[in-house]
Design a protein around this motif. Structure first.
Motif, short mmCIF file in Angstrom:
data_model
loop_
_atom_site.label_atom_id
_atom_site.label_comp_id
_atom_site.label_asym_id
_atom_site.label_seq_id
_atom_site.Cartn_x
_atom_site.Cartn_y
_atom_site.Cartn_z
N GLY A 1 -29.58 -62.09 3.63
CA GLY A 1 -28.42 -62.42 2.81
C GLY A 1 -27.60 -61.20 2.41
N THR A 2 -28.26 -60.10 2.03
CA THR A 2 -27.56 -58.91 1.57
C THR A 2 -26.66 -58.31 2.65
OG1 THR A 2 -29.34 -58.40 0.00
CG2 THR A 2 -27.84 -56.60 0.58
N PRO A 3 -27.16 -58.03 3.87
CA PRO A 3 -26.24 -57.49 4.89
C PRO A 3 -25.16 -58.48 5.30
CG PRO A 3 -28.39 -57.98 5.86
CD PRO A 3 -28.55 -58.10 4.38
N LEU A 4 -25.46 -59.79 5.27
CA LEU A 4 -24.46 -60.78 5.65
C LEU A 4 -23.32 -60.83 4.64
CD1 LEU A 4 -23.65 -62.95 7.66
CD2 LEU A 4 -25.00 -64.59 6.35
N LEU A 5 -23.65 -60.80 3.36
CA LEU A 5 -22.61 -60.78 2.31
C LEU A 5 -21.79 -59.51 2.39
CD1 LEU A 5 -24.56 -62.27 -0.75
CD2 LEU A 5 -22.77 -63.37 0.60
N LEU A 6 -22.45 -58.37 2.64
CA LEU A 6 -21.74 -57.10 2.79
C LEU A 6 -20.78 -57.16 3.97
CD1 LEU A 6 -21.38 -54.12 1.95
CD2 LEU A 6 -23.29 -53.57 3.47
N LEU A 7 -21.25 -57.74 5.07
CA LEU A 7 -20.43 -57.89 6.27
C LEU A 7 -19.18 -58.74 5.98
CD1 LEU A 7 -20.33 -57.61 9.46
CD2 LEU A 7 -21.58 -59.75 9.51
N LEU A 8 -19.36 -59.87 5.33
CA LEU A 8 -18.23 -60.75 5.01
C LEU A 8 -17.26 -60.07 4.05
CD1 LEU A 8 -20.15 -64.13 4.58
CD2 LEU A 8 -18.60 -63.52 6.43
N PHE A 9 -17.78 -59.36 3.06
CA PHE A 9 -16.92 -58.67 2.09
C PHE A 9 -16.07 -57.60 2.77
CE2 PHE A 9 -16.31 -54.98 -0.70
CZ PHE A 9 -15.55 -55.57 -1.71
N ILE A 10 -16.67 -56.84 3.68
CA ILE A 10 -15.93 -55.77 4.36
C ILE A 10 -14.80 -56.34 5.20
CG2 ILE A 10 -16.09 -54.02 6.18
CD1 ILE A 10 -18.87 -53.33 5.14
N TYR A 11 -15.06 -57.39 5.97
CA TYR A 11 -14.01 -57.95 6.82
C TYR A 11 -12.92 -58.63 6.00
CZ TYR A 11 -16.38 -56.85 11.17
OH TYR A 11 -16.94 -56.18 12.23
N MET A 12 -13.28 -59.24 4.89
CA MET A 12 -12.26 -59.80 3.99
C MET A 12 -11.39 -58.69 3.42
SD MET A 12 -14.39 -62.76 1.94
CE MET A 12 -13.09 -62.90 0.73
N TYR A 13 -12.01 -57.58 3.03
CA TYR A 13 -11.27 -56.46 2.46
C TYR A 13 -10.33 -55.84 3.49
CZ TYR A 13 -10.37 -52.16 -0.16
OH TYR A 13 -9.76 -51.14 -0.83
N ILE A 14 -10.81 -55.68 4.75
CA ILE A 14 -9.97 -55.12 5.81
C ILE A 14 -8.77 -56.03 6.08
CG2 ILE A 14 -9.88 -54.55 8.26
CD1 ILE A 14 -12.79 -53.68 8.08
N THR A 15 -9.02 -57.34 6.16
CA THR A 15 -7.94 -58.29 6.44
C THR A 15 -6.87 -58.26 5.35
OG1 THR A 15 -9.55 -59.72 7.57
CG2 THR A 15 -7.43 -60.69 6.95
N ILE A 16 -7.30 -58.26 4.09
CA ILE A 16 -6.35 -58.19 2.97
C ILE A 16 -5.57 -56.89 3.01
CG2 ILE A 16 -6.16 -58.07 0.46
CD1 ILE A 16 -8.63 -59.91 0.33
N TYR A 17 -6.25 -55.78 3.31
CA TYR A 17 -5.59 -54.47 3.37
C TYR A 17 -4.52 -54.45 4.46
CZ TYR A 17 -4.98 -49.48 4.25
OH TYR A 17 -4.44 -48.23 4.46
N ILE A 18 -4.84 -54.99 5.64
CA ILE A 18 -3.87 -54.97 6.75
C ILE A 18 -2.65 -55.81 6.41
CG2 ILE A 18 -3.51 -55.72 9.12
CD1 ILE A 18 -6.36 -54.89 9.74
N TYR A 19 -2.85 -56.98 5.85
CA TYR A 19 -1.71 -57.83 5.50
C TYR A 19 -0.82 -57.17 4.45
CZ TYR A 19 -3.06 -61.96 8.16
OH TYR A 19 -3.33 -62.84 9.19
N ARG A 20 -1.41 -56.43 3.52
CA ARG A 20 -0.62 -55.76 2.48
C ARG A 20 0.16 -54.57 3.04
NH1 ARG A 20 -4.77 -55.53 -2.73
NH2 ARG A 20 -4.60 -57.75 -3.30
N GLN A 21 -0.37 -53.93 4.08
CA GLN A 21 0.26 -52.72 4.62
C GLN A 21 1.28 -53.02 5.70
OE1 GLN A 21 -0.32 -49.50 3.56
NE2 GLN A 21 -1.51 -50.45 1.93
N MET A 22 1.38 -54.24 6.17
CA MET A 22 2.23 -54.55 7.32
C MET A 22 3.71 -54.28 7.05
SD MET A 22 0.79 -57.83 9.36
CE MET A 22 -0.56 -57.64 10.51
N ASN A 23 4.17 -54.48 5.83
CA ASN A 23 5.60 -54.33 5.53
C ASN A 23 6.02 -52.89 5.29
OD1 ASN A 23 5.98 -57.13 5.67
ND2 ASN A 23 5.37 -57.38 3.52
#
Length: 314
Positions: free
Chosen positions: A182-204
């Motif tokens: 559970g711990t590595p899986l939650l960390l994995l999901l959190f990282i990819y969610m954070y990367i996706t949000i970061y990319i969408y915010r930086q696109m403009n």
């Protein structure tokens, strides 16, 4: 009838595990050969090293699963008893290698986080950092899962002929599901969610070249979600069957065998999905198996040789 069903499940699982071992070993050998004989950019080299780590762990884990399948088949056919300290140790390492598979995908996500979000921090992108991390993680996972061995939660399952944490042992199962997987899986999901949000915010606010690279990163992340889904699927049968066990207070006869069959399908799915959805790895595989094009020499040379003047007398 019951014996026939159990034997069939074990045989099918064994065949899938043999196939998975073969695929992972072939791809791993190709990766190591390519790294030895070709130069790559630093980012691509790190990505391939992380893939090699994942394939190594899948190979080792499926080897243990194969030993479980063989023991179950031999035990069912000849009523052999495999209860021994070595059996307990194999059950312990099966849990460790499966946990390490989860952590290896978390390492891959961490590298993408450092490359995309924290690209200005150079030491987070050092090649040797990602060489050192897996051995350290292996030691930490061994220590983290050591209690299930010390608590004697890993036992010999006489009906299945191998050693594992019994499904009725709530303490051991919860420890494995929460800390081991559970711990590595939650960390994995959190990282990819954070990367996706970061990319969408930086696109403009980025240049066209940076935007194109971010779009490629988003495409890769969307594809990786399939791999994440397979990692989640690894534990779905155990969770569902545990809920059934909690409700009915009875353990289904083929509980473990269905679980191993599902895990085997997920492992081969991980092998194939990584080869398809990792651009650097897919490029290596295509270069390895793509037929080389031969250019005819005769015509080319004939076209380049100067013609003799007609007035030359030999």
């Amino acid at each position: 009838m019951v014996n026939n069903i159990g034997f069939t499940l074990n045989s099918v699982t064994l065949c899938i595990n043999i196939f998975t071992c073969g695929i992972s070993l072939i791809i791993l050998t190709g990766i190591l050969y390519y790294l030895r004989h070709n130069r790559m950019k630093k980012d691509d080299r790190i990505t391939i090293i992380l893939c090699a780590n994942i394939y190594t762990l899948i190979f080792l884990y499926t080897i243990i699963l194969m030993s479980f399948n063989i023991q179950a088949i031999l035990g069912q056919l000849y009523a052999q008893d495999f209860n021994s300290p070595w059996c307990l140790l194999m059950g312990y390492f099966a849990a460790i290698f499966l946990s390490m598979v989860y952590w290896s995908f978390a390492n891959q996500a961490f590298f993408r986080l450092c490359r995309i979000v924290y690209s200005n921090i150079k030491w987070l992108q050092y090649f040797w950092l990602y060489i050192v991390i897996p051995p350290i993680e292996f030691i930490l996972v061994c220590l983290l899962l050591c209690p299930i061995l010390l608590w004697h939660d890993i036992v010999y399952l006489s009906s299945d002929y191998y050693c594992n944490v019994a499904n009725k042992n709530i303490r051991g199962i919860v420890w494995l599901l929460s800390l081991g997987y559970g711990t590595p899986l939650l960390l994995l999901l959190f990282i990819y969610m954070y990367i996706t949000i970061y990319i969408y915010r930086q696109m403009n606010t980025q240049t066209l070249i940076v935007k194109q690279r971010q779009q490629r990163d988003l495409v890769v992340i969307r594809r990786i979600l399939i791999t994440v889904a397979l990692l989640i699927a690894l534990q779905i049968p155990r969770i569902v069957l545990l809920i059934m066990l909690f409700i009915t207070k009875q353990e289904y006869t083929f509980f473990a065998r269905i679980e191993w069959l599902f895990i085997s399908f997920s492992m081969i799915g991980l092998c194939i999905s990584m080869a398809i959805f990792t651009p650097q790895l897919r490029s290596i595989i295509l270069k390895k198996f793509r037929p080389s094009r031969l250019v005819p020499i005769t015509g080319t040379l004939a076209g380049t040789l100067p013609s003799r003047p007609n007035n030359i007398i030999e």
